[in-house]
Design a protein around this motif. Sequence first.
Motif, PDB file in Angstrom:
ATOM      1  N   PRO A 110      10.546   0.704  -2.930  1.00 56.67           N
ATOM      2  CA  PRO A 110       9.520   0.986  -1.911  1.00 56.67           C
ATOM      3  C   PRO A 110      10.126   0.972  -0.511  1.00 56.67           C
ATOM      4  O   PRO A 110      10.949   0.116  -0.190  1.00 56.67           O
ATOM      5  N   GLY A 111       9.729   1.915   0.303  1.00 55.81           N
ATOM      6  CA  GLY A 111      10.262   1.999   1.667  1.00 55.81           C
ATOM      7  C   GLY A 111       9.781   0.880   2.551  1.00 55.81           C
ATOM      8  O   GLY A 111       8.717   0.291   2.318  1.00 55.81           O
ATOM      9  N   ASN A 112      10.561   0.583   3.559  1.00 53.40           N
ATOM     10  CA  ASN A 112      10.199  -0.474   4.509  1.00 53.40           C
ATOM     11  C   ASN A 112       9.011  -0.087   5.378  1.00 53.40           C
ATOM     12  O   ASN A 112       8.446  -0.926   6.072  1.00 53.40           O
ATOM     13  N   ASP A 113       8.642   1.195   5.358  1.00 55.76           N
ATOM     14  CA  ASP A 113       7.537   1.651   6.189  1.00 55.76           C
ATOM     15  C   ASP A 113       6.171   1.391   5.548  1.00 55.76           C
ATOM     16  O   ASP A 113       5.142   1.558   6.179  1.00 55.76           O
ATOM     17  N   LEU A 114       6.164   0.958   4.286  1.00 61.14           N
ATOM     18  CA  LEU A 114       4.892   0.700   3.612  1.00 61.14           C
ATOM     19  C   LEU A 114       4.270  -0.608   4.103  1.00 61.14           C
ATOM     20  O   LEU A 114       4.965  -1.578   4.383  1.00 61.14           O
ATOM     21  N   LEU A 115       2.950  -0.615   4.172  1.00 61.59           N
ATOM     22  CA  LEU A 115       2.236  -1.835   4.554  1.00 61.59           C
ATOM     23  C   LEU A 115       2.393  -2.878   3.472  1.00 61.59           C
ATOM     24  O   LEU A 115       2.291  -2.575   2.279  1.00 61.59           O
ATOM     25  N   LYS A 116       2.649  -4.117   3.898  1.00 65.74           N
ATOM     26  CA  LYS A 116       2.841  -5.216   2.952  1.00 65.74           C
ATOM     27  C   LYS A 116       1.832  -6.322   3.224  1.00 65.74           C
ATOM     28  O   LYS A 116       1.539  -6.634   4.374  1.00 65.74           O
ATOM     29  N   PHE A 117       1.337  -6.899   2.162  1.00 63.47           N
ATOM     30  CA  PHE A 117       0.423  -8.037   2.277  1.00 63.47           C
ATOM     31  C   PHE A 117       0.925  -9.171   1.407  1.00 63.47           C
ATOM     32  O   PHE A 117       0.932  -9.060   0.192  1.00 63.47           O
ATOM     33  N   PRO A 118       1.314 -10.274   1.932  1.00 62.53           N
ATOM     34  CA  PRO A 118       1.734 -10.446   3.330  1.00 62.53           C
ATOM     35  C   PRO A 118       3.164  -9.967   3.495  1.00 62.53           C
ATOM     36  O   PRO A 118       3.877  -9.810   2.512  1.00 62.53           O
ATOM     37  N   GLY A 119       3.572  -9.749   4.770  1.00 61.03           N
ATOM     38  CA  GLY A 119       4.958  -9.370   5.016  1.00 61.03           C
ATOM     39  C   GLY A 119       5.889 -10.458   4.542  1.00 61.03           C
ATOM     40  O   GLY A 119       6.882 -10.214   3.885  1.00 61.03           O
TER      41      GLY A 119
ATOM     42  N   VAL B 282       0.871  -1.170   0.000  1.00 59.37           N
ATOM     43  CA  VAL B 282       0.000   0.000   0.000  1.00 59.37           C
ATOM     44  C   VAL B 282       0.909   1.221   0.000  1.00 59.37           C
ATOM     45  O   VAL B 282       1.677   1.434   0.938  1.00 59.37           O
ATOM     46  N   ALA B 283       0.842   2.012  -1.071  1.00 60.36           N
ATOM     47  CA  ALA B 283       1.723   3.167  -1.219  1.00 60.36           C
ATOM     48  C   ALA B 283       1.262   4.320  -0.325  1.00 60.36           C
ATOM     49  O   ALA B 283       0.143   4.315   0.187  1.00 60.36           O
ATOM     50  N   GLY B 284       2.116   5.289  -0.184  1.00 60.71           N
ATOM     51  CA  GLY B 284       1.785   6.462   0.635  1.00 60.71           C
ATOM     52  C   GLY B 284       1.106   7.560  -0.160  1.00 60.71           C
ATOM     53  O   GLY B 284       0.876   8.651   0.354  1.00 60.71           O
ATOM     54  N   THR B 285       0.761   7.291  -1.415  1.00 61.85           N
ATOM     55  CA  THR B 285       0.119   8.290  -2.266  1.00 61.85           C
ATOM     56  C   THR B 285      -1.311   7.884  -2.571  1.00 61.85           C
ATOM     57  O   THR B 285      -1.698   6.721  -2.392  1.00 61.85           O
ATOM     58  N   ASN B 286      -2.109   8.834  -3.030  1.00 59.41           N
ATOM     59  CA  ASN B 286      -3.533   8.604  -3.316  1.00 59.41           C
ATOM     60  C   ASN B 286      -3.883   9.037  -4.727  1.00 59.41           C
ATOM     61  O   ASN B 286      -3.262   9.956  -5.271  1.00 59.41           O
ATOM     62  N   THR B 287      -4.893   8.392  -5.301  1.00 54.39           N
ATOM     63  CA  THR B 287      -5.472   8.814  -6.572  1.00 54.39           C
ATOM     64  C   THR B 287      -6.986   8.682  -6.455  1.00 54.39           C
ATOM     65  O   THR B 287      -7.482   7.618  -6.084  1.00 54.39           O
TER      66      THR B 287
END
Length: 199
Positions: free
Chosen positions: A179-188, A136-141
Amino acid sequence: MKQIPLITFFVASIFLFSCQSTPKNNTTVEKKDSLTTTTAAKDSSEVNNYNENTVELVKLRLTTMLRDDLSKNIVSEASRKFILFEYDLNEDGKKEIFVGLTGPYFCGSGGCTFLLLDHEGQQITKFTVTDYPVLVAGTNTKGWKDLILSSGGKNHLMKFNGSTYPSNPTVQPVFEGIPGNDLLKFPGTVNGDFPWVNF
């Protein structure tokens, strides 16, 4: 006089043994509390927060969607399982449901299929040829979080178009950078905190 040190030693040994036993029990409690705290932290950050109702909703969706192929035994046991991840992608207070699929029915050399459902189990997007993890990126559209999907060894940026996300990441722009390590990952990790559920 020699008996007093012996009695003192005996009493001290009992006291020392009882002190050592207590931390063992407390350690178990602390570990239990620590697990509870970890779960609470995951819940508050909306990571891997789902319940049995969601599991049953996804089972119903999959069995309905695959009714014909299931009745013909085309879907093998290896393909009859999924993992879940819930996250509010559009900040409307209702979590969308990521459904990761596996096995030969859903996966091939290009990657696997996974679904994005709304909170009622209705399909938003059916993604194809995708490798894990989904980020899940930190940007929106258009009010929805952008997603970063891996396919063919490259990361692709997936943007919401007002009603859905593109289904095939390979035809979307390559995500530049790492991608930064702070982004949510599914699955980690594939065998991480996301247990596989049979349907």
